[in-house]
Design an enzyme around this catalytic site. Sequence first.
Site, mmCIF file in Angstrom:
data_model
loop_
_atom_site.group_PDB
_atom_site.id
_atom_site.type_symbol
_atom_site.label_atom_id
_atom_site.label_comp_id
_atom_site.label_asym_id
_atom_site.label_seq_id
_atom_site.Cartn_x
_atom_site.Cartn_y
_atom_site.Cartn_z
ATOM 1 N N TYR A 58 15.327 -26.194 -20.342
ATOM 2 C CA TYR A 58 13.945 -25.540 -19.856
ATOM 3 C C TYR A 58 14.701 -25.117 -18.262
ATOM 4 O O TYR A 58 14.058 -24.217 -17.578
ATOM 5 C CB TYR A 58 12.893 -26.346 -19.356
ATOM 6 C CG TYR A 58 12.130 -26.635 -20.472
ATOM 7 C CD1 TYR A 58 12.310 -26.171 -21.764
ATOM 8 C CD2 TYR A 58 11.395 -28.048 -20.451
ATOM 9 C CE1 TYR A 58 11.587 -26.805 -23.007
ATOM 10 C CE2 TYR A 58 10.448 -28.388 -21.353
ATOM 11 C CZ TYR A 58 10.678 -27.845 -22.772
ATOM 12 O OH TYR A 58 10.091 -28.281 -23.772
ATOM 13 N N HIS A 118 15.386 -32.750 -29.414
ATOM 14 C CA HIS A 118 14.501 -31.467 -28.950
ATOM 15 C C HIS A 118 14.026 -30.675 -30.208
ATOM 16 O O HIS A 118 14.908 -29.958 -30.618
ATOM 17 C CB HIS A 118 14.847 -30.616 -27.915
ATOM 18 C CG HIS A 118 13.920 -29.721 -27.134
ATOM 19 N ND1 HIS A 118 14.239 -29.116 -25.969
ATOM 20 C CD2 HIS A 118 12.858 -29.167 -27.518
ATOM 21 C CE1 HIS A 118 13.240 -28.440 -25.576
ATOM 22 N NE2 HIS A 118 12.505 -28.404 -26.515
HETATM 23 N N1 LIG Z 1 9.322 -28.458 -28.766
HETATM 24 C C1 LIG Z 1 9.085 -28.941 -27.837
HETATM 25 O O1 LIG Z 1 9.667 -29.980 -27.254
HETATM 26 C C2 LIG Z 1 8.202 -28.170 -26.824
HETATM 27 C C3 LIG Z 1 7.695 -26.946 -26.989
HETATM 28 C C4 LIG Z 1 6.761 -26.294 -26.106
HETATM 29 C C5 LIG Z 1 6.425 -26.960 -25.040
HETATM 30 N N2 LIG Z 1 6.593 -28.091 -24.761
HETATM 31 C C6 LIG Z 1 6.368 -28.956 -23.814
HETATM 32 O O2 LIG Z 1 4.957 -28.911 -23.629
HETATM 33 C C7 LIG Z 1 4.573 -28.488 -22.297
HETATM 34 C C8 LIG Z 1 3.237 -28.016 -22.446
HETATM 35 O O3 LIG Z 1 3.060 -26.544 -22.925
HETATM 36 P P1 LIG Z 1 2.770 -25.354 -22.163
HETATM 37 O O4 LIG Z 1 3.516 -25.230 -20.562
HETATM 38 O O5 LIG Z 1 2.678 -23.933 -23.122
HETATM 39 O O6 LIG Z 1 1.368 -25.783 -21.816
HETATM 40 P P2 LIG Z 1 -0.101 -25.146 -22.021
HETATM 41 O O7 LIG Z 1 -0.851 -26.092 -20.994
HETATM 42 O O8 LIG Z 1 -0.520 -25.401 -23.278
HETATM 43 O O9 LIG Z 1 -0.041 -23.537 -21.796
HETATM 44 C C9 LIG Z 1 0.368 -23.087 -20.425
HETATM 45 C C10 LIG Z 1 0.109 -21.766 -20.379
HETATM 46 O O10 LIG Z 1 -1.341 -21.524 -19.984
HETATM 47 C C11 LIG Z 1 -1.418 -20.983 -18.679
HETATM 48 N N3 LIG Z 1 -2.495 -21.787 -18.206
HETATM 49 C C12 LIG Z 1 -2.342 -23.075 -17.519
HETATM 50 N N4 LIG Z 1 -3.646 -23.333 -17.018
HETATM 51 C C13 LIG Z 1 -4.395 -22.191 -16.886
HETATM 52 C C14 LIG Z 1 -5.638 -22.036 -16.167
HETATM 53 N N5 LIG Z 1 -6.243 -22.911 -15.693
HETATM 54 N N6 LIG Z 1 -6.247 -20.570 -16.430
HETATM 55 C C15 LIG Z 1 -5.434 -19.797 -16.880
HETATM 56 N N7 LIG Z 1 -4.145 -20.018 -17.380
HETATM 57 C C16 LIG Z 1 -3.780 -21.076 -17.490
HETATM 58 C C17 LIG Z 1 0.008 -21.109 -18.021
HETATM 59 O O11 LIG Z 1 -0.086 -20.065 -17.109
HETATM 60 P P3 LIG Z 1 0.197 -20.137 -15.385
HETATM 61 O O12 LIG Z 1 1.168 -20.595 -15.084
HETATM 62 O O13 LIG Z 1 -0.370 -18.803 -14.859
HETATM 63 O O14 LIG Z 1 -0.999 -21.365 -15.088
HETATM 64 C C18 LIG Z 1 0.838 -20.995 -19.225
HETATM 65 O O15 LIG Z 1 1.028 -19.834 -19.579
HETATM 66 C C19 LIG Z 1 5.780 -27.697 -21.912
HETATM 67 O O16 LIG Z 1 5.715 -27.297 -20.587
HETATM 68 C C20 LIG Z 1 6.815 -28.534 -22.471
HETATM 69 O O17 LIG Z 1 6.955 -29.436 -21.405
HETATM 70 C C21 LIG Z 1 7.599 -28.995 -25.627
#
Ligand SMILES: NC(=O)c1ccc[n+]([C@@H]2O[C@H](COP(=O)([O-])OP(=O)(O)OC[C@H]3O[C@@H](n4cnc5c(N)ncnc54)[C@H](OP(=O)(O)O)[C@@H]3O)[C@@H](O)[C@H]2O)c1
Length: 310
Positions: A58, A118
């Site tokens: 990341y 991962h």
């Molecule tokens: N295979 C794996 O191991 C894998 C794969 C994917 C993810 N992950 C982990 O999972 C974590 C969570 O996934 P994610 O980061 O995609 O999280 P998520 O919480 O599902 O979505 C985040 C997205 O939503 C937006 N967002 C968040 N809060 C908001 C709000 N209140 N209003 C409007 N838009 C909002 C964010 O943009 P803004 O920045 O504009 O808020 C971002 O684009 C990752 O950070 C990572 O650590 C692991």
Amino acid sequence: MNYVTLGRTGLRVSVAGLGCGGPSRLGMRDGKSEEECAGIIRSAFELGVNFLDTAEVYGTEPVIGRALATLPRDKIIISTKKKFPLDNPKDPEGETRRSLEQSLKLMRTDYIDVYHIHGVEPREYDYAKREVLPVVQKLREEGKIRFIAISEAFVDDMTHAMLARALPENHWDVVMAGFNILNQSARREVFPRTIAANVGTLVMFAVRKAFSQPKRLREVCAELRKKKLIDAADDEPLAFLLNDGAASSYVEAAYRFCRHEPGAHVILTGTGSAEHLKENIESINKPPLPEEVVKRLREIFKRVDCVTGN
Ligand SMILES: NC(=O)c1ccc[n+]([C@@H]2O[C@H](COP(=O)([O-])OP(=O)(O)OC[C@H]3O[C@@H](n4cnc5c(N)ncnc54)[C@H](OP(=O)(O)O)[C@@H]3O)[C@@H](O)[C@H]2O)c1
């Protein structure tokens, strides 16, 4: 902030975990400085978040290192991940050790609480178990890792085939799975197995594009209607959530839905915005959506296991 026990690890973790990857990568996507991104971690900690999830790939491990310089390391649970598949599959031990040492250095710490392999696809699972797991187990014996984890490649494995295989084998203390209102298949394929084996769970993809961009939600629902995977009168089958006042936004509904799913421990929220962070932590700590609403959401999407919410 509410706290739960992360399965057999016994760790007490905040129900909201800060996702340092995803599209926002703490704001790095939008060109924010390392110091601004570290500010998101510090604000999260002030709001009670004690769980940070990152990964070698990341690029946010140095941001965690910077934030940790002024935060108490022993009050924070760090989850990070070994890039997989390996760059050099002929040297799993050398590569895994080098990766771990680099993560420790970047995060300015001498141990990782939760170390994952991962994004393991089903066809790569045997290699991960045979070649990488024994190295990670050695690193745990050396005191560099506390608990061993595996994360799925949800985008390519929306039905959780890898975890369905991995969980009965009992090697993993913690797993990370995709789960959200649209694709609830982890309720069938993952959570019964983690509950049975007392494995800790981290939920990713709670919100993503579908719940943060109403246009994208309409598109996904239109696609599902076309494929006859949902029975809905129009492309907005979730409008009732807002119209009936069950939630103030789709984002709120999405996090609350995941938070109260039996078997889900930490709900990861990824953002580069301090306002979103605060809102999301509030949402994750709200009571469950009304029972009849949850029932309706389960019913609408009961046949869907082919979308991620991207
Ligand atoms: N295979 C794996 O191991 C894998 C794969 C994917 C993810 N992950 C982990 O999972 C974590 C969570 O996934 P994610 O980061 O995609 O999280 P998520 O919480 O599902 O979505 C985040 C997205 O939503 C937006 N967002 C968040 N809060 C908001 C709000 N209140 N209003 C409007 N838009 C909002 C964010 O943009 P803004 O920045 O504009 O808020 C971002 O684009 C990752 O950070 C990572 O650590 C692991």
